[in-house]
Write an enzyme that holds these catalytic residues in place. Structure first.
Site: not given
Length: 919
Positions: A98, A318
């Site tokens: 990510c 994340h």
């Protein structure tokens, strides 16, 4: 319809009046519930498993009404994959990528960089549109932590790759867009001489600890540092060390200014990186002119991207990018594949700030004015000069456009293929729909017409379009006679012969279970069992009264007393076992299934414990010789018991006891007497050895003898057990000294080792005792130690020899194996001594460390995540408050600084003492 248990009772109610020998076809059909009324749709809420004629609620409802064509296939509409016009497309997360996606999405919206990359020659791509130079892509796939390192590495790789291009707009794009200059300036306080070191930068790393605003972080980055004391500066002009000042001066700034917020810092107390979850305020407009050395330029920047790390830990979380579209001025949130457009052309961090775990020490979010923002998760801010060209039009190069058109063409072909597959599936589904409706109407078996029994599970799979039915398999429903088991009727359905013929023609399988498959033998046996169950209480009273009658003559039978005490419980359990299908569900319908081997094993164990009258059967199958365990019952009582235990062993009271047991009993009595006599004789002959008194010692050789004999300590211990309990333990007949010798026949121990660590393995024998041992036991090998006095009667100069002699090779192998055993462990106690000013300060630190020197443990250590410290070093850290990087460990003067080695290979064995010095 009545519940299943009520149907079960009704199916066998006739057994109350019909004896087993009178069972007829009508009773068999009643047991298999052939005549039960079928259920009607609407009246039955769910399928009645106790009624084989109930054919509702088995999955037919999806076929009887109008069916949506989409139910005939599981193919999604491929048109949903089409991209919306003027919309961005996300990037798939390939597994912890990510953070890569956020940079790619941010750089894509840098129009100057995108245009330059489009101008690269198409030779850098192969025929499939894959880069020929895999270096950069390997960097993307491998990743780099921390995230700031990845940003630097990628920029460096990109600049190096583009520097080989001929087009200057391509070759210099990285420098034009991202490269600035600053200088490290040192000023001598004595003479005022300036020393300047100019350096390029692609991003500024700003410390955020202790700051609330971005401008404060920049100010600290540029603040002046004093060089005094031991840190004084050597001035070339003064030719000596002088006090000085040092600071960073910004010389030039790039079009795109990347500000890296240092949220991930190293914690010296824990030895790990941690994340600073403090709020930092930043404005949408940033004026860098106050921070510049020269004020002759335009340095007003506007915010163009915010990179976010969601999570409280530096090792997990994340990454998300908030990026401003330079052509429309609208903000977008890029979250891998998901892209969300912000309302009102405004940056809205919102939920990105709410996902961190709450903490008592966590500060509240400060109020933000118009045009400013606050974030505790932003780790990179990207600003763009306001004077940049906004009307830049980026055209996709021809070779990329060709690849896009090729993919679009393949996509259209795929859409057409999917549409055709959907069409064919719908056509097949309609045919199956009409077929199933027609067959279901003819599924019930009419009264008096031929029928078949078929598995309910198979019928449900036939009606379930998602699972095509397999061949019919009825083997699990068969009894031991090869017919339909009565207890399996609850999972079977009775259908017409017409539909059954269709099923077997199309799907195959078997065996077919029609009217001939109803098992009379099973029904008769069940009838007998049920009648015995109903009569059990009355028979118990009758037998109890008959046991009170004294048996005269030879008309009685021997019965075990234990069997008589529990015969009613045994009879009930045995009837229940016979009444249950032990072949298929371990004796319980709908019970937990077990393997056949497990079921048979349990059955054998229960039979060994509970079978009636087997408690008086001897090992030879005859009547046991102990009369205390049995009694005589009358013939009438035995006949009653025989009805419940027809296979029980039968012994009339005139039956003689087992002759073999009588012989063995006499022999056992004779052997016990013999063993007692042997034990007494051996104890008398070797009394001191038995009581462990007056034993010789190699460490202080007895002067009254020049030789001693050796036996294994195991022989002595086993012999003592026999002497103590001759009737319970087997006699010892031989002395096995081969255990003390190597395969070559040599002795495995030295004289010195037998006085210390190996003394527990041997027992020393006096010569007089050895003469008696040779008479009492069979000796395989004689082992003795001989002492030869030294001249002059010097006891320390005596020579000791063994017979047989020591085998050096095997002795060395034994020692090596013992050392390996010491160094291969999974858990051991290691002691740590802290050394302060060359003095040991003992502390019971890190006891029982979970350490290992095995290869499997080494592999486990190698696979630790980056940044994770060894748990043993952490235990030392917590015990002494010393971080791992400050720990200097040593043992026997050897430093333990090889992180790849095991403790065993470094010589650290259980109970070792390691010295700790703090740097």
């Amino acid at each position: 319809m009545a519940p299943r248990l009520q149907l079960e009772k009704a199916a066998w109610r006739w057994t109350e009046t019909v004896p087993p020998e009178a069972v007829a076809q009508e009773h068999i059909e009643a047991a298999y519930r052939v005549g039960l009324e079928p259920c009607q749709r609407g009246a039955c809420r769910r399928n009645c498993r106790g009624n084989p004629n109930c054919l509702v609620g088995i999955g037919e409802h999806v076929w009887l009404g109008e069916i949506d064509e989409n139910s005939f296939h599981n193919i999604d509409d491929p048109n949903c994959e089409r991209r919306k016009k003027n919309a961005f497309v996300g990037l798939t997360n390939l597994g912890a990528t990510c953070y890569v996606n956020t940079f790619l999405q941010m750089w894509f919206l840098n129009l100057e960089l995108r245009q330059a990359l489009y101008l690269c020659p198409s030779t850098s791509m192969d025929g499939e549109g894959i880069p020929k130079d895999k270096g950069g892509w390997q960097l993307l796939s491998a990743g780099a932590q921390p995230i700031s390192e990845f940003s630097k590495l990628f920029m460096s790789l990109l600049e190096d790759t583009l520097s080989k291009q001929k087009n200057p707009d391509v070759r210099n794009i990285v420098q034009k867009q991202f490269c600035g200059e600053y200088a490290y300036v040192t000023v001598c306080n004595q003479c005022g001489r300036e020393s300047k070191l100019v350096s390029k930068f692609y991003e500024l790393e700003l410390n955020i600890q202790g700051h609330k605003q971005l401008t404060d972080c920049i100010t600290e980055f540029l603040k002046e540092e004093k060089l005094e004391g031991d840190n004084r500066y050597f001035c070339e002009t003064c030719q000596s060390k002088q006090n000085a000042t040092r600071k960073i001066r910004l010389l030039s700034l790039p079009c795109t200014l990347n500000l890296q917020l240092m949220r991930f810092v190293f914690d010296r107390q824990t030895g790990h990186k941690k994340k600073l979850n403090t709020y930092i305020g930043f404005s949408e407009l940033l004026d860098m002119e106050p921070f510049m050395e020269q004020k002759n330029g335009v340095y007003v920047y506007e915010l163009s991207a915010v990179l976010i790390h969601r999570g409280v830990s530096a090792y997990s979380g994340h990454y998300i990018a908030h990026v401003k579209d330079p052509q429309t001025g609208e903000w977008y949130k890029f979250n891998d594949e998901d892209i969300e457009k912000m309302e009102g052309k405004k940056l809205q961090l919102g939920i990105e700030e709410d996902l961190a775990e709450p903490s008592k020490s966590q500060t509240r979010k400060p109020k933000c004015g118009k045009g400013t923002h606050c974030s505790r998760n932003a780790y990179m801010l990207v600003y763009r000069l306001q004077t940049r060209e906004k009307s830049l039009t980026v055209e996709v190069p021809a070779f990329l456009q060709e690849l896009v058109e090729r993919d679009n063409s393949k996509f259209e072909e795929w859409c057409n293929e999917m549409a055709e597959m959907r069409k064919q599936s719908v056509a097949r589904g309609k045919i199956k729909h009409e077929e199933v409706k027609e067959l279901y109407k003819r599924l019930p078996a009419e009264a008096g017409s031929p029928y078949d029994f078929i598995s309910l599970e198979w019928l449900q799979k036939w009606l379930d379009e998602s699972t095509p039915p397999k061949p019919i398999d009825n083997t699990a429903c068969l009894c031991s006679h090869g017919k339909l088991h009565p207890d399996k009727i609850s999972i079977m359905k009775r259908i017409s012969e017409y539909v059954a013929d269709f099923f077997y023609r199309r799907y195959g399988g078997g065996p077919r279970l029609n009217v001939k498959a109803l098992c009379k033998d099973c029904v008769v046996e069940r009838c007998r069992i049920l009648r015995l169950k109903n009569r059990l209480n009355e028979d118990y009273k009758t037998v109890t009264n008959l046991l009170k009658v004294t048996v005269k003559g030879n008309d009685g039978f021997w019965v075990g007393k234990a069997s008589l005490r529990s015969w009613r419980q045994l009879a009930l359990e045995q009837l229940n076992e016979q009444d249950e299908d032990t072949e298929h569900s371990n004796g319980k319908m709908n019970g937990n299934t077990q393997s056949k081997d497990e079921s048979n094993e349990e059955k054998r164990e229960e039979e060994e414990e509970l079978n009636f009258n087997e408690d008086i059967v001897c090992p030879h199958g005859g009547l046991c010789i102990s009369e205390n365990e049995r009694r005589v019952v009358s013939k009438e009582a035995w006949e009653k018991l025989k009805q419940y235990f027809p296979k029980a062993p039968e012994f009339p009271n005139n039956r003689e006891c087992c002759s073999q047991c009588k012989i063995l009993e006499r022999e056992g009595e004779e052997n016990e007497a013999l063993h007692k006599m042997m034990a007494s004789e051996q104890k008398t002959s070797l009394q001191n050895l038995f009581h462990d008194k007056c034993r010789p010692c190699l460490g202080s050789w007895p002067q009254e003898t020049e030789e001693l004999y050796i036996v294994s300590q195991f022989f002595v211990e086993e012999w003592r057990k026999f002497v103590r309990r001759p009737t319970r333990c087997s006699p010892v007949s031989s002395v096995g000294n081969s255990a003390l010798l190597c395969p070559h026949g040599g002795l495995m121990f030295t004289y010195a080792s037998m006085t210390k660590e190996d003394s527990k393995l041997i027992a020393l024998i006096w010569p007089s005792e050895w003469e008696r041992i040779q008479k009492l036991f069979v000796v395989d090998h004689v082992i003795k130690i001989t002492r030869t006095p030294a001249p002059g009667a010097d006891p320390e100069g005596a020579l000791y020899t063994s017979e047989p002699q020591l085998c050096p090779e095997c002795r060395e192998g034994l020692l090596c194996q013992q050392q390996r055993d010491l160094r291969e462990y999974t858990q051991a106690t290691i002691y740590i001594h802290k050394v302060v000013d060359n003095k040991k300060v003992m502390k019971d630190a890190a006891p029982e460390l979970n350490v290992s020197s095995s290869e499997a443990e080494e592999e486990r250590e190698e696979n630790k995540p980056e940044g994770e410290q060894d748990p043993d070093f952490n235990q030392i850290m917590h015990a002494f408050s010393v971080a791992p990087f400050d720990q200097n460990l040593s043992i026997d003067g050897k430093m333990l600084n090889d992180d790849t080695a095991t403790l065993g290979s470094l010589g650290v064995i259980p109970e070792s003492v390691i010295l700790l010095k703090v740097t």
